[in-house]
Design an enzyme around this catalytic site. Structure first.
Site, mmCIF file in Angstrom:
data_model
loop_
_atom_site.group_PDB
_atom_site.id
_atom_site.type_symbol
_atom_site.label_atom_id
_atom_site.label_comp_id
_atom_site.label_asym_id
_atom_site.label_seq_id
_atom_site.Cartn_x
_atom_site.Cartn_y
_atom_site.Cartn_z
ATOM 1 N N ASP A 22 0.765 -1.240 0.003
ATOM 2 C CA ASP A 22 -0.105 -0.146 -0.040
ATOM 3 C C ASP A 22 0.929 1.320 0.150
ATOM 4 O O ASP A 22 1.608 1.444 0.792
ATOM 5 C CB ASP A 22 -0.880 0.125 1.242
ATOM 6 C CG ASP A 22 -1.456 -1.103 1.634
ATOM 7 O OD1 ASP A 22 -1.637 -2.207 0.885
ATOM 8 O OD2 ASP A 22 -2.146 -1.252 2.609
ATOM 9 N N GLU A 204 -10.791 -2.156 3.779
ATOM 10 C CA GLU A 204 -9.157 -1.721 4.371
ATOM 11 C C GLU A 204 -8.879 -0.469 3.626
ATOM 12 O O GLU A 204 -9.644 -0.101 2.691
ATOM 13 C CB GLU A 204 -8.173 -2.675 3.797
ATOM 14 C CG GLU A 204 -8.276 -3.959 4.556
ATOM 15 C CD GLU A 204 -7.152 -5.013 4.008
ATOM 16 O OE1 GLU A 204 -6.851 -5.918 4.777
ATOM 17 O OE2 GLU A 204 -6.755 -5.102 2.925
HETATM 18 C C1 FRU Z 1 -4.190 -3.612 2.718
HETATM 19 C C2 FRU Z 1 -3.191 -3.974 4.010
HETATM 20 C C3 FRU Z 1 -3.662 -3.028 5.124
HETATM 21 C C4 FRU Z 1 -2.619 -3.109 6.001
HETATM 22 C C5 FRU Z 1 -1.335 -3.407 5.252
HETATM 23 C C6 FRU Z 1 -0.602 -4.411 5.768
HETATM 24 O O1 FRU Z 1 -3.357 -4.067 1.468
HETATM 25 O O2 FRU Z 1 -3.797 -5.341 4.391
HETATM 26 O O3 FRU Z 1 -5.008 -3.209 5.617
HETATM 27 O O4 FRU Z 1 -2.388 -1.976 6.757
HETATM 28 O O5 FRU Z 1 -1.813 -4.076 4.017
HETATM 29 O O6 FRU Z 1 0.689 -4.225 5.142
#
Ligand code: FRU
Length: 497
Positions: A22, A204
């Protein structure tokens, strides 16, 4: 076997030799765009989650920096955002330097007393975002939840006062939660939103921002974006959005189709940030000087993210997209364009152009149009063909098909024969999105960049981002029409390499 680093994109950011997921903490500050991201500093698969860091002054070229916020024995540093605390409300600054404050999710590990919990924490930087100190009072917001994450913080300003607002998720409850603070440390629950529309996977990385409707600054609507995994329109990770109002306490959606848990048959009625397989965890930049709302998504999909055949790095970001809001039939639609900076990317060769003409049934190689880093702009008018469009990164047997099926009113991206697909069973796919004829034509802008295609259809009303892994020698571009003919009105291919 492929040439080392054959898939490294030219127009998209990719880390030098590590894992990326992300985008985090996107902010314009002191003349630079800062891109932080979920990063494994030690490997090219997910793990050791820390915030990697890159900066750019033009959104075109990025400089990678040292890891900004590193995991430790007690916590992984999950996704979050950064604000410029210009009035030093947090007290982390000094008289002469206002701090940047990162709000991130502490994903606590075995060694921590908070083991099993995800809570929100702070770190601050007094040197413009290059080095960071964790707040000793972390976490600052703990709901004793295992799935409370991905805080996006912004300054809410109104006649009634201004304060910080945090948008985060209770991921497995399909719920966005809204909090308020005056100092970034004490947080008060305002409200929650959801479940609504797509709930095929955990929610998310939310975001909330106002946009002028049809460019009218006196007519603002609020856009709530929610990424979910899995449950996207073509499988796996994807982002949806809601349009409505935010009064400083509550978000009211005007575009909810289904409340509660999802009706699986109605996926195509929901509004998607992108219909492709590879645009996830998209969030927007803070403090962009000219008021533009710019977003970046992670160009990958959790279904196969750890297995894509790139080396010595894994996952590019999407191109930087400017989003705007257009009204239509009493509703609103997000329209996306690649940030205008991309129009000034220097071309490597003269452009390929073609005038109007009929596309006879069959596949027609465009002599002189070959390339693997290009922008293709094409407009079509349907004829008798069931499907027509372009094949990119072709070599006669390999190719990625991007086509329109006018009677079905869909656009398709077919990557089943795009190159390497066998690294994961879920990768090879033919993906579709609804599309409508406008002024008797279909307009496509396609960015081809080594390991991806990003398609912006009908002026950015529908987008599809997809990874592909063709042979380096698959560079042909062809036009095709199946089951009849169609018309190409104009075609321009900008060659970047
Ligand atoms: C989304 C996610 C988020 C989390 C991060 C962990 O891709 O699962 O919810 O903060 O990646 O790497």
């Amino acid at each position: 076997a492929t040439t080392a680093d054959a898939f490294r994109p030219a127009l998209h950011y990719a880390p030098r030799n590590t894992w990326l997921n992300d985008p985090n903490g996107l902010i314009f500050h002191e003349g630079a765009y800062h891109l932080y991201y979920q990063n494994n500093p030690l490997d090219t698969v997910w793990g050791n989650m820390s915030w990697g860091h890159a900066t750019s002054t033009d959104l075109l070229t990025w400089t990678e920096h040292a890891v900004a916020i590193a995991c430790d024995a007690e916590e992984d540093i999950f996704s979050g955002s950064i604000v410029y605390d210009r009035h030093n409300t947090s007290g982390f600054g000094t008289d002469s330097a206002a701090p940047l404050v990162a709000v991130y999710t502490s994903a606590y590990k075995m060694a921590s007393a908070y083991h099993g919990i995800q809570a929100q924490s702070l770190a601050y930087s007094l040197d413009g975002g290059y080095t960071w100190t964790k707040h000793p009072g972390n976490p600052v917001l703990n709901r004793a939840s295992a799935d409370f994450r991905d805080p996006k913080v912004f300054r809410y300003e109104s006649d009634a006062g201004s304060y910080w607002v945090m948008v985060a998720v209770e991921a497995s409850d399909f719920e966005v939660v809204f909090y308020k603070s005056h100092d970034l440390k004490d947080w008060e629950l305002l409200s929650s939103f959801g479940p609504a529309n797509a709930t095929g996977g955990v929610w998310e990385c939310p975001d909330l921002f106002p946009l002028p409707v049809d460019g009218d600054p006196d007519n603002l609507k609020w856009v709530l974006t929610v990424n979910l995994n899995p449950g996207g329109p073509n499988g796996g990770s994807a982002g949806q959005y809601f349009v409505g109002d935010f009064d400083g306490t509550t978000f009211t959606s005007a575009t909810t189709v289904t409340s509660g848990l999802q009706d699986p048959d109605r996926l195509s009625e929901y509004q998607w940030l992108d219909w492709g397989r590879d645009y996830y965890a998209a969030v927007s930049f803070s403090d962009v000087p000219d008021g533009r709302r710019l977003m970046i998504g992670w160009m990958n999909n959790w279904q196969y993210a750890n297995e894509i055949p790139t080396s010595p790095w894994r996952s590019p970001m999407s191109l930087v997209r400017e989003v705007s809001l257009r009204s239509r039939d009493g509703s609103w639609r997000l329209v996306q364009q690649v940030a205008q900076e991309f129009t000034s990317v220097p071309a490597g060769k003269p452009p390929f152009t073609a005038g109007a003409g009929e596309i006879p049934e069959g596949t027609h190689l465009l002599d002189g149009a070959a390339g693997s880093v290009q922008r293709i702009e094409a407009t079509f008018t349907p004829g008798t063909a069931e499907e027509f469009g372009l094949i990119v990164r072709g070599n006669g047997t390999q190719g990625t098909r991007i086509g329109i099926r006018p009677t079905e009113r869909i656009i398709v991206v077919d990557r089943r024969e795009s190159g390497q697909t066998d690294f994961h069973e879920a990768f090879a796919s033919i993906d579709t999105a609804p599309i409508e004829l406008a002024a008797n034509s279909y307009a496509l802008t396609i960015y081809v960049d080594q390991c991806s295609v990003e398609v912006f259809a009908q002026g950015g009303q529908v987008t599809l981002a997809e990874l592909i892994f063709p042979s380096p020698t698959s560079t042909d571009v062809s036009l095709y029409a199946a089951g009849g003919t169609a018309t190409i009105n104009n075609l321009r291919i900008t060659q970047y390499a």
